[in-house]
Write a protein that holds these residues in place. Structure first.
Motif, short mmCIF file in Angstrom:
data_model
loop_
_atom_site.label_atom_id
_atom_site.label_comp_id
_atom_site.label_asym_id
_atom_site.label_seq_id
_atom_site.Cartn_x
_atom_site.Cartn_y
_atom_site.Cartn_z
N ALA A 1 0.85 -1.21 0.00
CA ALA A 1 0.00 0.00 0.00
C ALA A 1 0.88 1.25 0.00
O ALA A 1 0.58 2.24 -0.68
CB ALA A 1 -0.93 -0.01 1.21
N HIS A 2 1.99 1.18 0.73
CA HIS A 2 2.93 2.32 0.76
C HIS A 2 3.48 2.59 -0.64
O HIS A 2 3.50 3.73 -1.10
CB HIS A 2 4.08 2.03 1.73
CG HIS A 2 5.22 3.00 1.62
ND1 HIS A 2 5.20 4.24 2.23
CD2 HIS A 2 6.40 2.94 0.95
CE1 HIS A 2 6.32 4.89 1.95
NE2 HIS A 2 7.07 4.13 1.17
N SER B 1 2.16 1.76 -3.44
CA SER B 1 1.10 2.15 -4.36
C SER B 1 0.80 3.65 -4.21
O SER B 1 0.60 4.35 -5.18
CB SER B 1 -0.14 1.31 -4.07
OG SER B 1 -1.14 1.59 -5.02
N LYS B 2 0.83 4.12 -2.97
CA LYS B 2 0.52 5.52 -2.70
C LYS B 2 1.74 6.43 -2.89
O LYS B 2 1.61 7.57 -3.31
CB LYS B 2 0.01 5.65 -1.26
CG LYS B 2 -1.28 6.43 -1.22
CD LYS B 2 -1.90 6.65 0.15
CE LYS B 2 -1.23 6.01 1.29
NZ LYS B 2 -1.47 6.29 2.59
N PRO C 1 3.91 8.14 -0.69
CA PRO C 1 3.87 9.45 -0.02
C PRO C 1 5.23 10.14 -0.10
O PRO C 1 6.25 9.49 -0.30
CB PRO C 1 3.54 9.09 1.43
CG PRO C 1 4.05 7.69 1.60
CD PRO C 1 3.88 7.03 0.26
N PRO D 1 3.92 7.16 -7.49
CA PRO D 1 2.66 6.48 -7.20
C PRO D 1 2.32 5.45 -8.28
O PRO D 1 2.58 5.68 -9.46
CB PRO D 1 1.63 7.61 -7.19
CG PRO D 1 2.40 8.86 -7.01
CD PRO D 1 3.76 8.62 -7.58
N GLN E 1 -0.87 3.57 -8.26
CA GLN E 1 -2.32 3.36 -8.44
C GLN E 1 -2.63 1.90 -8.73
O GLN E 1 -3.24 1.59 -9.73
CB GLN E 1 -2.93 4.17 -9.60
CG GLN E 1 -2.40 5.57 -9.90
CD GLN E 1 -2.54 6.56 -8.77
OE1 GLN E 1 -2.59 6.18 -7.61
NE2 GLN E 1 -2.59 7.81 -9.05
#
Lengths: 154, 409
Positions: free
Chosen positions: B372-373, B375-376, B378, B389, B391
């Motif tokens: 998830a990290h 994919s995002k 930050p 990113p 998505q």
């Protein structure tokens, strides 16, 4: 005779069907991932080129001929004037990285030896991943200062 | 007669047709990899791991008696200030040589995640930030770190002489005379230890440092034997590589695992850093991993550069065996640049699925959180993250996790 024709016809039909299926598979298959920089023209990964302002002709190649990913290697930078005279006593500074991955070089290569005939050994070159790498050379010699960028595709 | 002949021919014909159709259909469901993908998969297989290079800076690196002594020391709690902590307190042999904790606990609580050791001898830099440049120099750090083994080099020299004197001398030659060396002394210790160290003669300090370095060299010789095991992914890769038939049975990967593999080497870009048979490029990257509340600032590689340069046991130091030709990594080290800020060593992903938590301070407790990290992606708390990113859909994220598990089975 009639039965033979029937076989030929069936054969042709089968071949057409096969071709159709294969075409469908081909069209819908996911695109193979291309290495970054794949689209580059061959000339841009040239190992020999004129420097930006045309002061020198530079060539850059691995000292042992092959590039080994993940290993420290020496490369040779050869500097000549347009007339083909070797450039001696040049001060060379090197930077670079992977433009597509926002990172610089994993090592800081620099000129370690002058081998004569315009050839400079560049030590500490290391490419840690496949893809497009760029090495920028700033060259200062009696004839003046100029820059050149070599692209290395792994 | 004619009809029966023709009919039987038709029969054979339709059977042939059915066979062909089946082959085509089976082909569609089979894992299909492009040549480029096959090449990448082969480069990730354990079989692509080159034999361990000789370490000329440690002439005992491949001496079996040194490795045996190193193993003894690795598991010996006597090698600590309080007699309770050994390397194996944190690097547990039955847990991939790590401890399952977000941050390691020795004599005190550290601020970093214990690193697994399989294949570590292939690396050029050690610790999350690479502040040591050889396996033997690395081993000396926890021995004197007050939060880890909290001992001091003079005490270790005395301990070796008392407990393992004979074994030591058979490998390294005669031990120095330690009779006038204080019981506790080190340039890195508390005030009393520092004072004791400074009161020692240069020759005494050199003698103690030599024994200390040899302790590191023995432990390093042992660590060289810790190799990553074959996994289901490697069997799959081997079968795929033969090209004769698709991987079968246990060696086959499920469609979801294959999707995860394709993402890993394709769209998700994982393989740009997690590459080669150990799934690491051995380099340092800022990947935007968040900091941990209430811990002192951790700036990663940028702060390690000075430390490795200042280490008297580094490759340029007096305790290296062999010539300085082996010091290329230190010699050509990147010493400055914004990309070193919060950059950490890319960890191997072999076995990662069964050793949560993840990252340099145990920031993520599951692979789902890790993916998830990515994919995002930050922004980094300091410096610039190299991650873009992705998505990824829920299905794609799950597939990546499923694939990572094939590296731990």
């Amino acid at each position: 005779m009639a039965s033979l024709w029937r076989y030929v016809l069936a054969g042709v039909g089968l071949a057409a069907l096969l071709a159709g299926v294969l075409a469908a598979v081909y069209v819908t298959a996911p695109q193979a991932p291309r290495p970054a920089g794949y689209e580059m023209a061959g000339s841009e990964i040239a190992r020999s080129k004129e420097t930006a302002n045309g002061l020198f002709v530079a060539s850059f190649e691995p000292e042992r001929g092959v590039i080994r990913q993940g290993e420290l290697q020496s490369w040779l930078l050869t500097l000549k004037t347009n007339a083909g005279t070797p450039v001696e006593g040049a001060a060379i500074s090197i930077s670079g990285g992977m433009p597509q991955h926002r990172h610089g070089l994993p090592t800081s290569p620099h000129a370690t030896d002058y081998l004569g005939d315009g050839r400079y050994r560049i030590g500490g070159v290391k490419f840690t991943m496949s893809g497009l790498w760029q090495l920028h050379f700033a060259i200062s010699a009696a004839a003046g200062s100029d820059t050149v960028v070599f692209n290395v595709l792994l | 007669m004619c009809c029966s002949e023709r009919c039987s021919k038709m029969n054979r014909f339709s059977r042939l047709f059915a066979l062909l159709a089946m082959a085509v259909l089976a082909g569609c469901g089979k894992p299909e990899f492009s040549d480029a993908e096959k090449k990448t998969i082969a480069s990730l297989a354990l079989s692509a791991l080159p034999p361990l290079k000789a370490d000329t800076t440690n002439r005992f690196a491949d001496v079996p008696a040194a490795a045996a002594l190193g193993a003894t020391l690795f598991f010996d709690a006597g090698m600590s200030g309080d007699g309770k902590v050994s390397c194996s307190t944190c690097h547990k042999i039955d847990r991939q040589f790590q401890d399952d904790l977000p941050r390691a606990v020795g004599v005190g609580r550290t601020n970093r995640r214990t690193m697994p050791l399989a294949g570590v001898a292939h690396d050029a830099w050690f610790f999350w930030d690479g502040r040591r440049d050889s396996l033997w120099a690395q081993a000396l750090a926890p021995l004197e770190n007050p939060l880890e083994q909290a001992g001091n080099r003079a005490a270790y020299a005395h301990y070796i002489k008392a407990r393992f004197g004979e074994r030591y001398e058979r490998i390294f030659g005669p031990l120095p005379d330690l009779s006038n060396v204080p019981a506790n002394a080190s340039p890195l210790g508390g005030d009393a230890e520092k004072a004791a160290w400074n009161a020692m003669s240069g020759a005494q300090a050199e003698d103690v440092n030599r024994v200390f370095a040899n302790i590191g060299k023995a432990i390093a010789a042992f660590e060289r034997s810790i190799a990553p095991p074959q996994t289901r992914f490697d069997r799959f890769a081997a079968a795929l590589d033969t090209g004769i038939q698709a991987p079968q049975g246990d060696d086959a990967l499920s469609p979801e695992e294959i999707l995860g593999l394709k993402l890993f080497i394709g769209k998700a870009n994982c393989v740009t850093c997690h590459n080669g048979p150990r799934f690491t490029d051995g380099g340092f990257h800022n990947t935007g991993v968040p900091s941990v509340a209430n811990l002192p600032p951790d700036r990663g590689r940028i702060d390690a550069v000075r430390q490795v340069e200042a280490d008297p046991f580094n490759c340029f130091g007096a305790f290296r065996d062999g010539d300085a030709g082996a010091c290329g990594e230190l010699r050509f080290m990147v010493k400055a640049g914004p990309e070193l800020v919060r950059a950490y060593k890319t960890p191997s992903l072999r076995g990662a699925a069964t050793r949560a938590p993840y990252m340099h301070a145990g920031q993520f407790s599951s692979l789902e959180e890790v993916v998830a990290h990515y994919s995002k992606a930050p922004a980094s708390v300091e410096g610039l993250s190299e991650i873009q990113p992705l998505q990824l859909s829920d299905r794609e994220r799950a597939a990546l996790v499923t694939f990572l598990k094939t590296l731990a089975e």
